[in-house]
Design a protein around this motif. Sequence first.
Motif, short mmCIF file in Angstrom:
data_model
loop_
_atom_site.label_atom_id
_atom_site.label_comp_id
_atom_site.label_asym_id
_atom_site.label_seq_id
_atom_site.Cartn_x
_atom_site.Cartn_y
_atom_site.Cartn_z
N ILE A 57 0.87 -1.18 0.00
CA ILE A 57 0.00 0.00 0.00
C ILE A 57 0.90 1.22 0.00
N CYS A 58 0.72 2.04 -0.99
CA CYS A 58 1.44 3.31 -1.06
C CYS A 58 0.57 4.37 -0.39
N HIS A 59 1.21 5.23 0.35
CA HIS A 59 0.49 6.29 1.05
C HIS A 59 -0.14 7.25 0.06
N GLY A 60 0.60 7.60 -0.98
CA GLY A 60 0.08 8.50 -2.01
C GLY A 60 0.31 9.97 -1.73
N ASP A 61 0.68 10.30 -0.51
CA ASP A 61 0.94 11.69 -0.13
C ASP A 61 1.98 11.69 1.00
N ASN A 63 4.74 12.71 3.03
CA ASN A 63 5.57 13.88 3.28
C ASN A 63 5.52 14.19 4.78
N SER A 64 6.34 15.11 5.20
CA SER A 64 6.46 15.38 6.64
C SER A 64 5.18 15.92 7.26
N ASN A 65 4.29 16.49 6.46
CA ASN A 65 3.03 16.99 7.00
C ASN A 65 2.08 15.86 7.41
N ASN A 66 2.34 14.66 6.93
CA ASN A 66 1.48 13.52 7.24
C ASN A 66 2.13 12.53 8.20
N LEU A 67 3.09 13.00 8.96
CA LEU A 67 3.73 12.19 9.98
C LEU A 67 3.57 12.88 11.33
N PHE A 80 -4.60 8.90 4.82
CA PHE A 80 -4.46 7.86 3.80
C PHE A 80 -5.50 7.96 2.69
N ASP A 81 -6.08 9.14 2.47
CA ASP A 81 -7.13 9.25 1.46
C ASP A 81 -6.63 9.07 0.03
N ARG A 82 -5.33 9.10 -0.20
CA ARG A 82 -4.77 8.88 -1.54
C ARG A 82 -4.08 7.52 -1.66
N ALA A 83 -4.25 6.67 -0.68
CA ALA A 83 -3.55 5.37 -0.66
C ALA A 83 -4.02 4.49 -1.82
N TYR A 84 -3.10 3.65 -2.29
CA TYR A 84 -3.38 2.73 -3.40
C TYR A 84 -2.37 1.59 -3.36
N TYR A 85 -2.67 0.50 -4.05
CA TYR A 85 -1.71 -0.59 -4.19
C TYR A 85 -0.69 -0.18 -5.25
N GLY A 86 0.56 -0.37 -4.93
CA GLY A 86 1.60 -0.03 -5.89
C GLY A 86 2.97 -0.28 -5.30
N LEU A 87 3.97 0.32 -5.90
CA LEU A 87 5.35 0.19 -5.42
C LEU A 87 5.62 1.25 -4.37
N PRO A 88 6.16 0.86 -3.23
CA PRO A 88 6.50 1.85 -2.20
C PRO A 88 7.47 2.91 -2.73
N LEU A 89 8.16 2.58 -3.77
CA LEU A 89 9.05 3.51 -4.44
C LEU A 89 8.33 4.81 -4.80
#
Length: 187
Positions: A57-61, A63-67, A80-89
């Motif tokens: 699961i990629c977070h999708g956003d 950045n330091s504002n979401n930690l 996690f409103d932009r989360a999706y399956y993908g590469l963590p890269l």
Amino acid sequence: MGKKAAQLEEQAKAIDHGDTLSHIMEQMAGIANQSYAWLEKSNLADFCRTAKERKAICHGDYNSNNLLLAENHEVMMIDFDRAYYGLPLDDFRFLLVSLMKNPKNDAVKRTKLLFDLYFSICPLYAPYKSVYVADAMFPHVFYSEAVGREKQKQALHSPSSLDLLTRLAEQETKKFAFLSDFFKSEG
């Protein structure tokens, strides 16, 4: 990524040489080729096998504002409103793009901290730091903008396009310089 680097090279060759846009396109093609060369030296095949074997699961956003830092000093990710399956890269790439947008950020310091945090949260991918760094070196945002404008038949030479591409090239160059040093220190 090799195909994208070739597209940037083709665009650079198609532009009249000697002008600002030509120089920018050549510079971005050079960065693309260098990142691709470093990616080829990384453990890409093993990374792809590992990534294929698990759904991520990629977070999708990311950045330091979401930690958030909890009282017990644990770090929590939120939003996690932009989360999706993908590469963590993809998350690391997004992180770097978001840090490079704001010149007031100490991108080097923040990236190092968030990069270390990322691999503490995702230890399975820690052996592939060089893949992450090499991929992030590629001028993804510049590429998307330049190719998108070409596909939409928008003039790359218009003043607004040139201003945007110049600004993006500056961000990509800054990111590349930082990551080149980081890649050398990690590798």
